[in-house]
Write a protein that holds these residues in place. Structure first.
Motif, PDB file in Angstrom:
ATOM      1  N   ALA A 369       0.833  -1.200   0.000  1.00  0.00           N
ATOM      2  CA  ALA A 369       0.000   0.000   0.000  1.00  0.00           C
ATOM      3  C   ALA A 369       0.865   1.246   0.000  1.00  0.00           C
ATOM      4  CB  ALA A 369      -0.894   0.005   1.245  1.00  0.00           C
ATOM      5  N   HIS A 370       0.192   2.392  -0.114  1.00  0.00           N
ATOM      6  CA  HIS A 370       0.867   3.680  -0.037  1.00  0.00           C
ATOM      7  C   HIS A 370       0.247   4.517   1.054  1.00  0.00           C
ATOM      8  CE1 HIS A 370       2.370   2.594  -4.012  1.00  0.00           C
ATOM      9  NE2 HIS A 370       3.302   3.468  -3.803  1.00  0.00           N
ATOM     10  N   PHE A 371       1.076   5.312   1.708  1.00  0.00           N
ATOM     11  CA  PHE A 371       0.645   6.116   2.844  1.00  0.00           C
ATOM     12  C   PHE A 371       0.661   7.576   2.417  1.00  0.00           C
ATOM     13  CE2 PHE A 371      -0.002   6.792   7.264  1.00  0.00           C
ATOM     14  CZ  PHE A 371       0.675   7.939   7.602  1.00  0.00           C
ATOM     15  N   TYR A 372      -0.491   8.261   2.521  1.00  0.00           N
ATOM     16  CA  TYR A 372      -0.584   9.657   2.124  1.00  0.00           C
ATOM     17  C   TYR A 372      -0.732  10.527   3.352  1.00  0.00           C
ATOM     18  CZ  TYR A 372      -1.404   8.150  -2.644  1.00  0.00           C
ATOM     19  OH  TYR A 372      -1.277   7.584  -3.867  1.00  0.00           O
ATOM     20  N   ASP A 373       0.105  11.585   3.453  1.00  0.00           N
ATOM     21  CA  ASP A 373      -0.139  12.548   4.516  1.00  0.00           C
ATOM     22  C   ASP A 373       0.229  13.934   4.000  1.00  0.00           C
ATOM     23  OD1 ASP A 373       2.888  11.986   6.489  1.00  0.00           O
ATOM     24  OD2 ASP A 373       2.547  12.248   4.349  1.00  0.00           O
ATOM     25  N   GLU A 374       0.226  14.921   4.913  1.00  0.00           N
ATOM     26  CA  GLU A 374       0.502  16.321   4.557  1.00  0.00           C
ATOM     27  C   GLU A 374      -0.439  16.824   3.489  1.00  0.00           C
ATOM     28  OE1 GLU A 374       4.543  17.156   3.737  1.00  0.00           O
ATOM     29  OE2 GLU A 374       5.217  15.704   5.244  1.00  0.00           O
ATOM     30  N   PHE A 375      -1.723  16.633   3.722  1.00  0.00           N
ATOM     31  CA  PHE A 375      -2.699  17.257   2.835  1.00  0.00           C
ATOM     32  C   PHE A 375      -2.801  18.723   3.196  1.00  0.00           C
ATOM     33  CE2 PHE A 375      -4.740  13.912   0.480  1.00  0.00           C
ATOM     34  CZ  PHE A 375      -4.382  12.783   1.178  1.00  0.00           C
ATOM     35  N   HIS A 376      -2.961  19.569   2.156  1.00  0.00           N
ATOM     36  CA  HIS A 376      -3.000  20.996   2.450  1.00  0.00           C
ATOM     37  C   HIS A 376      -4.308  21.427   3.048  1.00  0.00           C
ATOM     38  CE1 HIS A 376       0.725  22.711   1.133  1.00  0.00           C
ATOM     39  NE2 HIS A 376       0.788  21.714   0.290  1.00  0.00           N
ATOM     40  N   VAL A 380      -9.300  18.632   0.081  1.00  0.00           N
ATOM     41  CA  VAL A 380      -8.514  17.705  -0.739  1.00  0.00           C
ATOM     42  C   VAL A 380      -8.524  16.322  -0.106  1.00  0.00           C
ATOM     43  CG1 VAL A 380      -6.237  17.233  -1.672  1.00  0.00           C
ATOM     44  CG2 VAL A 380      -7.054  19.572  -1.541  1.00  0.00           C
ATOM     45  N   LEU A 395      -7.677   1.673   2.625  1.00  0.00           N
ATOM     46  CA  LEU A 395      -7.440   0.657   3.640  1.00  0.00           C
ATOM     47  C   LEU A 395      -7.612   1.218   5.038  1.00  0.00           C
ATOM     48  CD1 LEU A 395      -4.386  -1.120   2.047  1.00  0.00           C
ATOM     49  CD2 LEU A 395      -6.659  -2.025   2.334  1.00  0.00           C
ATOM     50  N   TRP A 396      -7.213   2.464   5.241  1.00  0.00           N
ATOM     51  CA  TRP A 396      -7.281   3.051   6.574  1.00  0.00           C
ATOM     52  C   TRP A 396      -7.215   4.551   6.423  1.00  0.00           C
ATOM     53  CZ3 TRP A 396      -3.827   6.115   9.321  1.00  0.00           C
ATOM     54  CH2 TRP A 396      -4.065   6.206  10.709  1.00  0.00           C
ATOM     55  N   VAL A 405      -4.242   5.482   4.096  1.00  0.00           N
ATOM     56  CA  VAL A 405      -3.479   4.394   3.467  1.00  0.00           C
ATOM     57  C   VAL A 405      -4.334   3.836   2.344  1.00  0.00           C
ATOM     58  CG1 VAL A 405      -2.431   2.153   3.782  1.00  0.00           C
ATOM     59  CG2 VAL A 405      -2.336   3.812   5.608  1.00  0.00           C
ATOM     60  N   LEU A 418      -5.468  13.323  -7.535  1.00  0.00           N
ATOM     61  CA  LEU A 418      -5.039  14.396  -6.641  1.00  0.00           C
ATOM     62  C   LEU A 418      -4.627  15.618  -7.437  1.00  0.00           C
ATOM     63  CD1 LEU A 418      -3.104  12.522  -3.872  1.00  0.00           C
ATOM     64  CD2 LEU A 418      -5.064  14.005  -3.595  1.00  0.00           C
TER      65      LEU A 418
END
Lengths: 609, 70
Positions: A369-376, A380, A395-396, A405, A418
């Protein structure tokens, strides 16, 4: 008996995949029509029988009126099945779809109803009647041959000598069930183990299916083969036919019966007790081998096999690919008549424990999986998480910290989405700023002072979002129309990009072609580009080269492997294409978007090969 | 802008989660594999530790079994 239904359905899927002409020829035979009728789901059977004597096409709405409201999903499944088997013909008029029974099918079934289902038989000459075997002998023979075949399957894992079957036939049947590693004896595969635990009818169907798929290589026509086998299944046991006098045994006749999903009870032999001990009243070697698959056989007496189910023996079975459900179903189906009347025939503590031991092996789930953070901004984040949820890849997520995630498979689509969302939001922000700064202008005042820049920006963002959805749908369903739309949109965008690039490069007065931009953003961007013109020149050059190379690679891959769709390649080059044209952010953060896809291009290319 | 990290998503029950945290803590600092502890039953770890985690768990499970000597 869900297993038989699945296997029989697979056989019907094979029938359904025959070309229309052959299917029509098949439907001329009454018995095939009856076999197909038996294999349909109950709602479909009802529809067919009701429409049997109606000649005019019926609109789908009237068909739906025959079903109660909560049966609609089953109704749709039934109709799909019928259309797939070409029993129903769809006539699409402008307002509604109508259905009609396939005329060949209709006439054959009508004849079958009227004339009954006795196959034409020639009377047997008396010398043959004398040597006809009795039904007991036939049963014994069938059982013996089948056991021999299955033992062959198990014991070729232990490399014993072969039986009287033709070796090429054995190879055909064992394809997919046995796996041969070099320098080792052939071993059973997972499906091989599952095959052994299946019901006899299910096993028969599987074998026949393998035989038919292999028949193309032998030069025998599939349709003829299917017709022959289905007709064979309608003979009653023990009667001969024509010159070569083959006599169908119970195995064959049960084929067509099993299509209708009725259970044919054979004598069970296993007693399992609450202390996990198994007593199998059988003297067959095959039964011993099958029990050895998942239990520890302790003693073998002349008519009794004694064993126990232990954690280790079950772990052994699970390692070989057998599931707990299959073991439990096997025990239930083969329960000795003494315990079969009891409810439940297998004690609950045993079934529960088998399932618990299986779930013990699956305590931890690992997903790439990939983990995304630091959304402005929260918008978004919410849009991204909705998108991921829609494509069942989320996933989470943690809404407070704005982390999420997402599955690795939809990562590319997420990135494009995005970008699209970011562009839309930035466009909306610019619009708001512009409206705030110029309170006098209203929406009537369009013409040349319209903030075309912002609108183009917004439009591109929206197109990007739509395009990711379309690409995902096209990739999932492999629908020709979706793929076509996707390709058309991408080519249009590429053309626009090339046009604008050519205009900028070749025409020194290109600024006059573009209408005046009241927001001043475009001027900002232009100054930014001009001040860093060196870097930008290299970047644009690399990007164009990258696009050209990816197009070439896509074409080369397509030429070499025709199955590969060009979707994924065009996904990536599309990401590249959008960035330079729309790199209109005045902020430095634009480069953060630009860099990661650029860097990841190579890895994802390698992954996609 | 948004940051994307590639890795493995682990979902398990609480005892197994503690086992994984313990395993992580016992490794030297260069080999620690947990990137984020998401909550008490979910982790985000480095992508190449799948095999190591699975073998550690099966070893743990084998230590719990007893086979009667035949």
């Amino acid at each position: 008996m869900p297993q038989v239904k699945i296997i029989a359905k697979n056989f019907m899927d094979m029938v359904a995949s025959l070309p229309a002409i052959k299917l029509d020829m098949l439907y001329r035979n009454q018995f095939i029509c009856e076999a197909i009728l038996r294999s349909l789901p109950p709602l479909a059977k009802k529809c067919v029988l009701q429409m049997l004597y109606i000649d005019a096409p019926i609109p789908s709405k009237s068909l739906q009126e025959w079903v109660l409201a909560d049966g609609f999903s089953k109704h749709n499944v039934a109709i799909d099945r019928l259309v797939q088997l070409r029993v129903f013909e769809v006539i699409d008029r402008k307002k509604e779809t109508t259905y009609k029974l396939n005329p060949t099918f209709q006439t054959s079934l009508r004849k079958h109803l009227i004339h009954g289902g006795i196959l034409p038989r020639e009377p047997m000459p008396p010398n043959v009647i004398a040597i006809l075997p009795t039904s007991e002998e036939l049963d014994a023979y069938a059982l013996e041959q089948w056991e021999c075949f299955l033992l062959q399957l198990i014991s070729s894992g232990q490399a014993e000598k072969s039986s009287s079957f033709g070796s090429s036939m054995m190879r055909i049947f064992q394809r997919g069930l046995l796996r041969q590693r070099e320098k080792e004896a052939p071993r059973l595969t997972e499906s091989g183990f599952q095959f052994l635990l299946m019901d006899t009818n299910a096993q028969l169907w599987h074998v026949i299916r393998e035989y038919i798929s292999n028949s193309e290589e032998q030069g025998v026509d599939q349709a003829d083969l299917i017709a022959f086998l289905l007709e064979l299944s309608f003979h009653t046991t023990g009667e001969g036919r024509k010159e070569s006098w083959f006599i169908p045994t119970k195995l064959a006749t049960n084929l067509s019966v099993s299509l209708a999903d009725t259970t044919s009870r054979k004598q069970g032999f296993v007693v399992i007790e609450t202390n996990f001990r198994i007593y199998a009243y059988s003297s067959s070697k095959l039964h011993c081998e099958i029990l050895r698959l998942f239990s520890r056989v302790e003693y073998q007496l002349p008519n009794l096999i004694v064993g126990a189910i232990t954690k280790e023996s079950l772990y052994n079975a699970f390692d070989n690919g057998i599931t707990a459900e299959q073991i439990v179903t096997f025990l239930q189906q083969n329960a000795h008549p003494r315990v079969a009347e009891k409810v439940p025939s297998v004690p609950e503590n045993v079934t529960d424990q088998i399932r618990l031991w299986e779930s013990d092996l699956k305590r931890v789930e690992l997903t790439p999986a990939h983990f995304y953070d630091e959304f402005h901004s929260r918008d978004v984040f919410e849009a991204a998480s909705d998108f991921a949820r829609m494509h069942s890849g989320l996933l989470w997520e943690d809404a407070k910290k704005m982390h999420m995630v997402v599955r690795a498979e939809i990562n590319m689509l997420m990135r494009e989405h995005l970008h699209g969302i970011a562009m839309i939001l930035y466009g909306i922000w610019m619009l708001r700023v512009w409206q705030r700064d110029e309170p006098g202008s209203s929406f009537d005042d369009l013409d040349s002072t319209a903030p075309w820049f912002i609108y183009t920006f917004l439009a591109t963002g929206i197109t990007l979002c739509l395009l990711t959805c379309l690409g995902h749908i096209a990739a999932d369903s492999a629908n020709g129309f979706c793929l076509f739309c996707y390709m058309v949109i991408i080519s249009v965008l590429l053309l626009i990009e090339t046009g604008i690039a050519a205009d900028i490069l070749l025409n020194s007065d290109w600024e006059k072609d573009i209408p005046e931009d009241p927001t001043g953003r475009f001027l900002d961007f232009k100054e930014f580009v001009e001040s860093n013109i060196d870097i930008f020149k290299w970047i644009f050059l690399i990007i164009f080269l990258g696009q050209g190379l990816s197009v070439l690679l896509g074409m080369a891959l397509r030429a070499f492997s025709p199955n590969q769709g060009s979707n994924y390649d065009s996904d990536e080059e599309f990401t590249q294409a959008r960035l330079p044209l729309v790199n209109n952010h005045a902020q430095q953060s634009a480069y953060v978007i630009g860099e990661p896809p650029f860097v990841n291009k190579n890895e994802t290319w390698n992954a996609n090969k | 802008m948004v940051n994307a990290t590639k890795g493995l998503f682990i979902s398990c029950d609480i005892p197994m989660a503690q086992f994984i945290v313990n395993m992580n803590a016992s490794l030297p600092a260069t080999q620690k594999f947990i990137i984020h502890v998401l909550d008490s039953t979910h982790f985000f770890v480095q992508p190449d530790v799948a095999g190591m985690i699975r073998s550690a768990i099966s070893e743990f499970r084998d230590q719990n079994s007893y086979e009667k000597p035949t």
